[in-house]
Design a protein around this motif. Structure first.
Motif, short mmCIF file in Angstrom:
data_model
loop_
_atom_site.label_atom_id
_atom_site.label_comp_id
_atom_site.label_asym_id
_atom_site.label_seq_id
_atom_site.Cartn_x
_atom_site.Cartn_y
_atom_site.Cartn_z
N ALA A 1 4.40 1.66 -1.23
CA ALA A 1 5.43 0.95 -1.94
C ALA A 1 5.60 0.85 -3.24
CB ALA A 1 5.06 -0.61 -1.31
N LEU A 2 4.40 0.96 -3.95
CA LEU A 2 4.36 0.89 -5.45
C LEU A 2 4.95 2.04 -6.02
CD1 LEU A 2 1.02 -1.00 -6.25
CD2 LEU A 2 3.44 -1.62 -6.04
N TRP B 1 1.84 2.94 9.88
CA TRP B 1 0.90 2.14 11.03
C TRP B 1 0.33 3.25 11.90
CZ3 TRP B 1 -1.28 -1.96 12.52
CH2 TRP B 1 -0.84 -3.50 12.19
N LEU C 1 -2.64 5.55 -8.31
CA LEU C 1 -2.71 4.46 -7.34
C LEU C 1 -3.35 4.69 -5.75
CD1 LEU C 1 0.83 2.78 -8.24
CD2 LEU C 1 -1.73 1.59 -8.50
N ARG D 1 0.09 1.08 2.86
CA ARG D 1 1.36 0.36 2.47
C ARG D 1 1.64 0.33 0.91
NH1 ARG D 1 0.94 -4.88 6.26
NH2 ARG D 1 2.38 -4.17 7.99
N VAL D 2 0.46 -0.37 0.51
CA VAL D 2 0.54 -0.66 -1.15
C VAL D 2 1.09 0.50 -2.01
CG1 VAL D 2 -0.52 -1.93 -3.02
CG2 VAL D 2 -0.77 -2.90 -0.71
N TYR E 1 12.21 1.02 4.34
CA TYR E 1 11.03 0.76 4.41
C TYR E 1 10.43 0.30 5.84
CZ TYR E 1 12.13 -4.58 3.43
OH TYR E 1 12.41 -5.86 3.61
N LEU F 1 8.62 1.75 -5.43
CA LEU F 1 9.10 0.79 -6.64
C LEU F 1 9.48 1.41 -7.89
CD1 LEU F 1 9.89 -1.96 -7.11
CD2 LEU F 1 7.41 -2.59 -7.68
N ILE G 1 -4.05 0.19 7.19
CA ILE G 1 -2.83 -0.09 6.91
C ILE G 1 -2.46 -0.23 5.39
CG2 ILE G 1 -2.88 -2.44 7.93
CD1 ILE G 1 0.23 -0.22 8.08
N ASN G 2 -3.06 -1.52 4.86
CA ASN G 2 -2.59 -1.95 3.41
C ASN G 2 -2.94 -1.08 2.42
OD1 ASN G 2 -1.52 -4.21 4.43
ND2 ASN G 2 -3.42 -5.32 4.62
#
Lengths: 419, 152
Positions: free
Chosen positions: B88-89, B65, B131, B84-85, B57, B92, B80-81
């Motif tokens: 990541a989800l 980035w 998402l 990222r979010v 990760y 996950l 970036i977010n």
């Protein structure tokens, strides 16, 4: 002699997150405690719910167990559905929380020199067991609910002892770290959660606190953003899983849950833990020749399904709640177990061993306590939702007892021995 | 004690008590069926996080980035977010459901439960897609708002 410092993550310059620091670790630690604490308590409750002291119920060898069990309750009837649904759902939801917590302390793994005192050495051993057991519990738990067994060990035994290792290392971690957590909370409270990205500042570098960055980068996420990120992951997995325990329309919402659908037709359309085929139940075993044998000392009695149906029947809405977290409430009709006990004069018996027609498998039999077989609404079910049980749901007869773990509600019951 | 040991005596006693219980459990594991595999899994669990998950990760974040920089050009609204979010989800959900998503040993599961793993891959992709789309839409709104604020 001073060892030269290795490069990369062993150098403090490697770590530049502006969010790492004691406050962050403390708060993530509390969150981890909440999730893992819930899963640990409900896990040990599940161990007790199997009444390992009775008959052959023990899966963890009885002489190698902790004295943590007690007579499991029969009321409220949804008790096991609740505790075990919580165990599995919260366990899944703990994955992003544990990941965030470990992220917050990653620099410590690479601290150099690795050990500076005997105290630190012993603490690091304990932390090693802590990380190992927590990841192990989540990994084996996820595999188990999907019936994916990439290992030769017994899941229950390994998961149980890993939970003991986890609890032991958790308790000592709390003894060591809670004072830091409380002092951070007294000092800063939840104030850092009020900061947006623009006002997020790193905790000042402190050589004593080696998770803080010496040269922090500009933040790209606020502290509350990080919490939202981790908890958002938990929420997503909860939506993906919880429906299999809550039932109703939410069952279909649970997009990741293994038991989001039923198996069977009409009144028998609900989840099955073990099909008749998997249990090697054949039509000959359950056909006209089927007899239920009741044994109490020298007293024996043999009953056909027709004789059972002719007895006074009771109907009760009770959940089947699996150790894997799913549950489903159905309307069961059958003979009260207390009435069967009375037929062989076993109302005062301490326990009953219920055996399935199933030829093998460790869960082909289960012992019930006196309180369980005498409980109100404890039935030998013959019908479900007004229809005969389907072969997969245990035809000709199955046990259904309030708050009893799913697999102990023995299906295809052939023999009940009171003692 | 503090000078030689490096912490209070309570620290030592608490650790000895905890290790005694933990090592008792390790001892029971060594008596259990397939003990070697359990030990391999316990060690493997540490490696799974420290040697696989964390480096992976961290690397993904580096990729995010450079991708984010290509999207926002280092401008006022960082992307970036928004990368990222959802990434990541998505990962996950995969971690939490990979046996069903990849239909690993589906035969075993079908034999005991009667049902299969139809639709898990599709739903995982669908939720991930939603998402990403939601994140992109939110990003577009933020860029537009920032532009409007600049124009004013």
């Amino acid at each position: 002699m001073k060892l030269p410092q290795p490069p990369g993550p062993f150098r403090p310059e490697f770590w530049d997150s502006p969010l790492r620091g004691r406050w962050m670790t403390s708060m993530l630690g509390l969150l981890t405690l909440l999730f893992f604490g819930t899963s640990a308590i409900t896990g040990f409750l599940s161990h007790a719910a199997y009444n390992p002291g009775l008959g052959t119920n023990a899966i963890v060898p009885r002489d190698a167990d902790l004295p943590l069990t007690f007579d499991w309750l029969t009321s409220p009837s949804w008790l096991y559905a609740f505790t075990q649904g919580l165990h599995v759902t919260v366990g899944f939801a703990a994955i992003p929380i544990l990941t965030a917590k470990l992220w917050s302390v990653m620099p410590r793994l690479f601290q150099f020199p690795p050990v500076r005192s005997p105290a630190e050495a012993i603490e690091r051993v304990s932390i090693g067991l802590f990380v190992s057991s927590s990841v192990f519990l989540l990994a084996t738990g996820v595999c188990n609910v999907f019936y994916f067994y990439p290992f030769a060990f017994n899941f229950v035994v390994a998961h149980y002892y890993a939970a003991v290792i986890f609890s032991a290392s958790l308790l000592v971690h709390l003894v060591v770290k809670l004072p830091i957590v409380f002092s951070k909370l007294r000092e800063q409270g939840l104030k850092p959660l009020h900061q947006d990205l623009a006002s997020t500042v790193p905790e000042p570098y402190d050589p004593e606190d080696d998770v803080r960055a010496r040269h922090p980068a500009d933040p790209t996420l606020s502290r509350r953003g990080l919490f939202g990120f981790a908890l958002g992951g938990s929420a997503l997995l909860t939506v993906g899983m919880a429906g299999q325990s809550l039932g109703g329309p939410l069952r279909k919402v649970a997009f990741l849950a293994p038991r989001r659908g039923g198996f069977g037709d009409g009144p028998n359309d609900f989840a099955v833990n073990k099909t008749a085929a998997a249990a090697r139940i054949t039509p000959e075993m359950t056909g006209a020749g089927y007899r239920l044998e009741l044994v109490h000392g020298s007293k024996t009695l043999s009953l056909s399904r027709a004789q059972l149906l002719a007895m006074e029947l009771q109907t009760a809405d009770l959940p089947i709640a699996c150790v894997e977290g799913w549950s489903t409430t159905q309307a069961w009709t059958g003979v009260p177990l207390a009435a069967l006990a009375a037929m062989v004069g076993a109302q005062d018996a301490g326990q009953v061993l219920v055996e399935s027609l199933q030829p093998r498998g460790i869960l082909r039999k289960a012992a019930l306590s006196h309180d369980q077989f005498m409980a109100d609404r404890a039935l030998l079910a013959l019908k479900v939702n007004d229809a005969d049980l389907s072969p997969d749901h245990g035809y000709p007869a199955r046990i259904i007892v309030p708050a009893l773990p799913g697999v102990h509600n023995t299906k295809w019951v052939g023999k009940m021995t009171f003692s | 004690v503090k000078r030689i040991y490096g912490a209070s005596p309570i620290h030592l006693l608490a650790h000895l008590a905890s290790l005694a219980l933990a090592l008792w459990a390790v001892g029971q594991i060594l008596d259990a069926r397939a003990a070697t595999t359990i030990v391999i899994w316990l060690v493997g669990s540490v490696l799974l996080h420290d040697a696989i998950l964390w480096p992976l990760y961290s690397l993904l974040d580096q990729v995010a980035w450079s991708t984010a920089l290509a999207i926002d050009g280092g401008g006022r609204v960082p992307a970036i977010n928004h990368l990222r979010v959802p990434v990541a989800l998505c990962a996950l959900m995969f971690i939490a459901g990979f046996p069903a998503i990849l239909e690993i040993r589906e035969g075993n599961y079908t034999r005991v439960s009667g049902v299969g793993y139809d639709g898990y891959l599709g739903r995982w992709l669908l939720v991930s897609g939603l998402l990403f789309a939601g994140s992109a839409a939110l990003y577009a709104v933020r860029v537009r708002r920032a532009a409007a604020a600049r124009g004013r």
